[in-house]
Design a protein around this motif. Structure first.
Motif, PDB file in Angstrom:
ATOM      1  N   UNK A 121      12.297 -22.237  17.753  1.00 61.44           N
ATOM      2  CA  UNK A 121      10.543 -22.024  17.237  1.00 61.44           C
ATOM      3  C   UNK A 121      10.668 -20.370  17.446  1.00 61.44           C
ATOM      4  N   UNK A 122       9.255 -21.207  16.421  1.00 62.64           N
ATOM      5  CA  UNK A 122       8.879 -19.630  16.415  1.00 62.64           C
ATOM      6  C   UNK A 122       8.709 -18.492  16.762  1.00 62.64           C
ATOM      7  N   UNK A 123       7.642 -18.840  18.115  1.00 58.05           N
ATOM      8  CA  UNK A 123       7.499 -17.935  18.771  1.00 58.05           C
ATOM      9  C   UNK A 123       7.745 -17.487  20.251  1.00 58.05           C
ATOM     10  N   UNK A 124       8.876 -18.726  19.751  1.00 62.22           N
ATOM     11  CA  UNK A 124       9.714 -18.067  21.463  1.00 62.22           C
ATOM     12  C   UNK A 124      10.775 -16.905  20.755  1.00 62.22           C
ATOM     13  N   UNK A 125      11.733 -15.484  22.611  1.00 66.40           N
ATOM     14  CA  UNK A 125      12.876 -14.916  21.867  1.00 66.40           C
ATOM     15  C   UNK A 125      13.631 -15.893  21.879  1.00 66.40           C
ATOM     16  N   UNK A 126      14.218 -15.176  20.379  1.00 64.40           N
ATOM     17  CA  UNK A 126      15.513 -15.824  20.462  1.00 64.40           C
ATOM     18  C   UNK A 126      16.825 -14.808  21.132  1.00 64.40           C
ATOM     19  N   UNK A 127      17.221 -15.390  21.705  1.00 59.71           N
ATOM     20  CA  UNK A 127      18.898 -14.441  22.508  1.00 59.71           C
ATOM     21  C   UNK A 127      19.792 -15.033  21.281  1.00 59.71           C
ATOM     22  N   UNK A 128      20.117 -14.130  20.777  1.00 60.68           N
ATOM     23  CA  UNK A 128      21.501 -14.258  19.759  1.00 60.68           C
ATOM     24  C   UNK A 128      22.699 -14.444  20.345  1.00 60.68           C
ATOM     25  N   UNK A 129      23.697 -15.494  19.812  1.00 58.69           N
ATOM     26  CA  UNK A 129      24.819 -16.219  20.527  1.00 58.69           C
ATOM     27  C   UNK A 129      25.249 -15.771  19.675  1.00 58.69           C
ATOM     28  N   UNK A 130      26.514 -14.545  20.452  1.00 62.90           N
ATOM     29  CA  UNK A 130      27.787 -13.745  19.371  1.00 62.90           C
ATOM     30  C   UNK A 130      28.911 -14.477  19.397  1.00 62.90           C
ATOM     31  N   UNK A 131      29.259 -15.585  20.316  1.00 63.57           N
ATOM     32  CA  UNK A 131      30.534 -16.739  20.016  1.00 63.57           C
ATOM     33  C   UNK A 131      29.820 -17.891  19.854  1.00 63.57           C
ATOM     34  N   UNK A 132      29.117 -18.343  19.509  1.00 63.83           N
ATOM     35  CA  UNK A 132      29.155 -19.566  19.317  1.00 63.83           C
ATOM     36  C   UNK A 132      28.655 -19.975  18.467  1.00 63.83           C
ATOM     37  N   UNK A 133      27.727 -20.990  17.981  1.00 58.32           N
ATOM     38  CA  UNK A 133      26.295 -21.692  16.682  1.00 58.32           C
ATOM     39  C   UNK A 133      24.896 -22.200  17.543  1.00 58.32           C
ATOM     40  N   UNK A 134      24.429 -22.047  18.732  1.00 60.95           N
ATOM     41  CA  UNK A 134      24.274 -22.385  19.391  1.00 60.95           C
ATOM     42  C   UNK A 134      23.069 -20.860  19.918  1.00 60.95           C
ATOM     43  N   UNK A 135      21.644 -20.266  19.218  1.00 55.31           N
ATOM     44  CA  UNK A 135      21.141 -19.531  20.004  1.00 55.31           C
ATOM     45  C   UNK A 135      20.427 -20.199  21.623  1.00 55.31           C
ATOM     46  N   UNK A 136      20.158 -19.097  22.068  1.00 53.25           N
ATOM     47  CA  UNK A 136      19.042 -18.936  22.996  1.00 53.25           C
ATOM     48  C   UNK A 136      17.394 -19.157  22.622  1.00 53.25           C
ATOM     49  N   UNK A 137      16.660 -19.160  23.632  1.00 49.59           N
ATOM     50  CA  UNK A 137      15.720 -19.455  23.440  1.00 49.59           C
ATOM     51  C   UNK A 137      14.369 -18.897  25.015  1.00 49.59           C
ATOM     52  N   UNK A 138      13.768 -17.951  24.532  1.00 49.70           N
ATOM     53  CA  UNK A 138      13.128 -17.776  25.953  1.00 49.70           C
ATOM     54  C   UNK A 138      11.686 -17.799  25.602  1.00 49.70           C
ATOM     55  N   UNK A 139      11.071 -18.835  26.491  1.00 51.38           N
ATOM     56  CA  UNK A 139       9.675 -19.304  26.283  1.00 51.38           C
ATOM     57  C   UNK A 139       8.859 -18.689  27.179  1.00 51.38           C
ATOM     58  N   UNK A 140       7.637 -17.817  27.106  1.00 45.52           N
ATOM     59  CA  UNK A 140       6.852 -17.509  28.675  1.00 45.52           C
ATOM     60  C   UNK A 140       5.764 -18.411  28.241  1.00 45.52           C
ATOM     61  N   UNK A 141       5.514 -18.618  29.192  1.00 37.50           N
ATOM     62  CA  UNK A 141       3.908 -19.170  29.600  1.00 37.50           C
ATOM     63  C   UNK A 141       3.841 -19.103  31.226  1.00 37.50           C
ATOM     64  N   UNK A 142       2.430 -18.818  31.566  1.00 30.56           N
ATOM     65  CA  UNK A 142       2.002 -18.283  32.909  1.00 30.56           C
ATOM     66  C   UNK A 142       2.342 -17.572  33.412  1.00 30.56           C
ATOM     67  N   UNK A 143       2.899 -16.709  32.900  1.00 28.08           N
ATOM     68  CA  UNK A 143       3.574 -15.446  33.527  1.00 28.08           C
ATOM     69  C   UNK A 143       5.420 -15.934  33.724  1.00 28.08           C
ATOM     70  N   UNK A 144       5.944 -17.160  32.808  1.00 25.64           N
ATOM     71  CA  UNK A 144       6.987 -17.346  34.393  1.00 25.64           C
ATOM     72  C   UNK A 144       7.898 -16.793  33.160  1.00 25.64           C
ATOM     73  N   UNK A 145       9.667 -16.839  32.877  1.00 21.81           N
ATOM     74  CA  UNK A 145      10.142 -17.324  31.681  1.00 21.81           C
ATOM     75  C   UNK A 145      11.392 -18.253  31.912  1.00 21.81           C
ATOM     76  N   UNK A 146      11.327 -19.099  30.492  1.00 18.49           N
ATOM     77  CA  UNK A 146      11.951 -19.829  30.965  1.00 18.49           C
ATOM     78  C   UNK A 146      13.065 -20.329  29.638  1.00 18.49           C
ATOM     79  N   UNK A 147      13.777 -19.861  29.877  1.00 17.71           N
ATOM     80  CA  UNK A 147      15.440 -19.565  29.301  1.00 17.71           C
ATOM     81  C   UNK A 147      15.969 -21.057  29.181  1.00 17.71           C
TER      82      UNK A 147
END
Length: 419
Positions: A121-147
């Motif tokens: 996702x272009x606008x999400x914060x990307x959490x780099x995965x140092x142990x594998x190939x699937x990155x984490x994605x950190x979305x924000x909406x209405x003051x909430x954190x969805x990771x």
């Protein structure tokens, strides 16, 4: 802040995979003062993800999602979340390069499907995965954190450690102090009864006390704001003083590691002779890094003839008293000391079940012996009727029995223990 955890995967719903991620995440969040409002496992479908996320967004401030981020077509979480948050996928070239390098370093072919894992996702914060190939994605909406994080446990844990650091920096979570003390061989109910007076004092001071039982063990955890650190230290010391023989460590200490440290410090060696546990005691011991410094090995003598040939058990005693007897377990421990030339030997023999029990020796009857250069300590334990649980209990009690013998805490006159 209230958190909810969503685990995605059909393999969880059909019982093929056990969801250990949620329990680990919940423990981590509790340690930084974030309570869990709900944990749910769902199918890897758009409908299930959207409906569950809508529901969670109505209650929680922090939503943690694991699973569904693999490279195959059935892993749809990334696509559903991107659409849900009105985002679009774009190629992160640095992540693509890292994934390609990861495959090459492991002599694996890098395919286009693997490159797709760098489409994020272009606008999400990307959490780099140092142990594998699937990155984490950190979305924000209405003051909430969805990771969203991968479902592979060790990869999730690596990402979660990064998430926790950032959560602590960005949110006023409070400064919590925790201490955990560990006991083996004392039932939760007995422990609670013996510290009932202390528990009343502890709770009156707004300190939370939790009992966390597992096979043969009980953890007691005290939690409060850091300003109560001195009070917690005092109560931990008092609790330990009431159970000096059952106490074996703090926080995440493991029996096998505690024993290993003692053996290393004393320059002593250990071997195991196993029957009913089939090598399970040895497995726990060698799980500790550096165990080769003190652990010489194991003799798994399941059959009568191997008890005779490998550790020198008397044929007459085997047939007269049976393998599950004080006479035989004592000889197993002595034989282990002699054959492996060690300072200590753990020996186990029992009826794990569900078959093989008698009126005299029901399922769950186990003899454990601890041999030293000078003598043998032996005790009969009466566990329950589940095979797996009986083996697990035997391992834990055998390790603690050794600890008590090494530290001079064992009463050699005690021959029977009802568990």
């Amino acid at each position: 802040m209230i958190a909810e955890i969503i685990t995605i995967g059909d393999e969880i719903l059909v019982g093929q995979t056990v969801d250990t991620n949620s329990a680990w995440m919940a423990r981590k969040l509790k340690l930084i003062g974030i309570p869990i409002g709900r944990i749910i496992s769902i199918a890897d479908t758009k409908k299930a993800i959207v409906e569950t996320l809508d529901d969670a967004m109505s209650r929680a401030d922090l939503i943690l999602i694991t699973g569904g981020l693999g490279p195959t077509k059935d892993d749809i979480t990334k696509h559903v979340l991107t659409e849900y948050f009105n985002d679009e996928l774009t190629l992160y070239q640095d992540i693509s390069d890292r994934i390609e390098a990861y495959f090459k370093s492991n002599s694996r072919v890098f395919l286009e499907v693997n490159r797709q894992q760098a489409m994020l996702p272009k606008n999400a914060k990307i959490v780099r995965n140092d142990l594998g190939t699937a990155s984490g994605m950190w979305f924000k909406k209405d003051g909430k954190d969805i990771i969203s994080m991968p479902g592979v446990p060790y990869e999730m844990k690596g990402l979660m450690e990064k998430v926790i650091l950032e959560l602590k920096e960005k949110h006023q979570l409070g400064d919590f102090y925790h201490r955990t003390v560990l006991f083996q061989g004392v039932p939760e109910s007995v422990l609670a009864n013996e510290i009932a007076d202390l528990e009343n004092e502890i709770r009156a001071k707004k300190i939370n006390l939790s009992y966390l039982p597992s096979t043969g063990q009980v953890k007691v955890r005290l939690t409060a704001t850091s300003e109560k650190e001195e009070d917690i230290a005092h109560y931990i010391e008092e609790i330990v003083s009431r159970f000096p023989k059952a106490f074996f460590g703090y926080e995440e200490d493991r029996l096998e590691a505690v024993i290993g440290k003692i053996l290393s410090e004393q320059g002593k060696t250990l071997g195991t002779v196993e029957s009913c546990t089939g090598g399970a005691v040895a497995e726990r011991i060698v799980a500790v890094s550096g165990s080769s410094d003190y652990y010489k090995g194991s003799i798994v003598s399941y059959a009568y003839e191997l008890k005779e040939k490998l550790v020198g058990v008397s044929n007459e005693d085997l047939w007269k008293h049976g393998a599950v007897s004080e006479q035989v377990i004592t000889q197993m421990a002595k034989g282990g000391i002699e054959k492996m030339d060690v300072d200590y030997c753990i020996a186990t023999s029992g009826i794990a079940g569900p078959t093989g029990g008698t009126d005299e020796k029901p399922v769950g009857t186990v003899w454990i012996a601890i041999g030293t250069r000078d003598k043998v300590y032996a005790k009969r334990f009466n566990f329950k009727q589940n095979r797996k649980r009986n083996i697990e209990s035997t391992v834990v009690y055998a390790l603690n029995y050794l600890r008590r013998v090494i530290l001079g805490l064992e009463d050699e006159d005690t021959k029977n223990a009802d568990i």
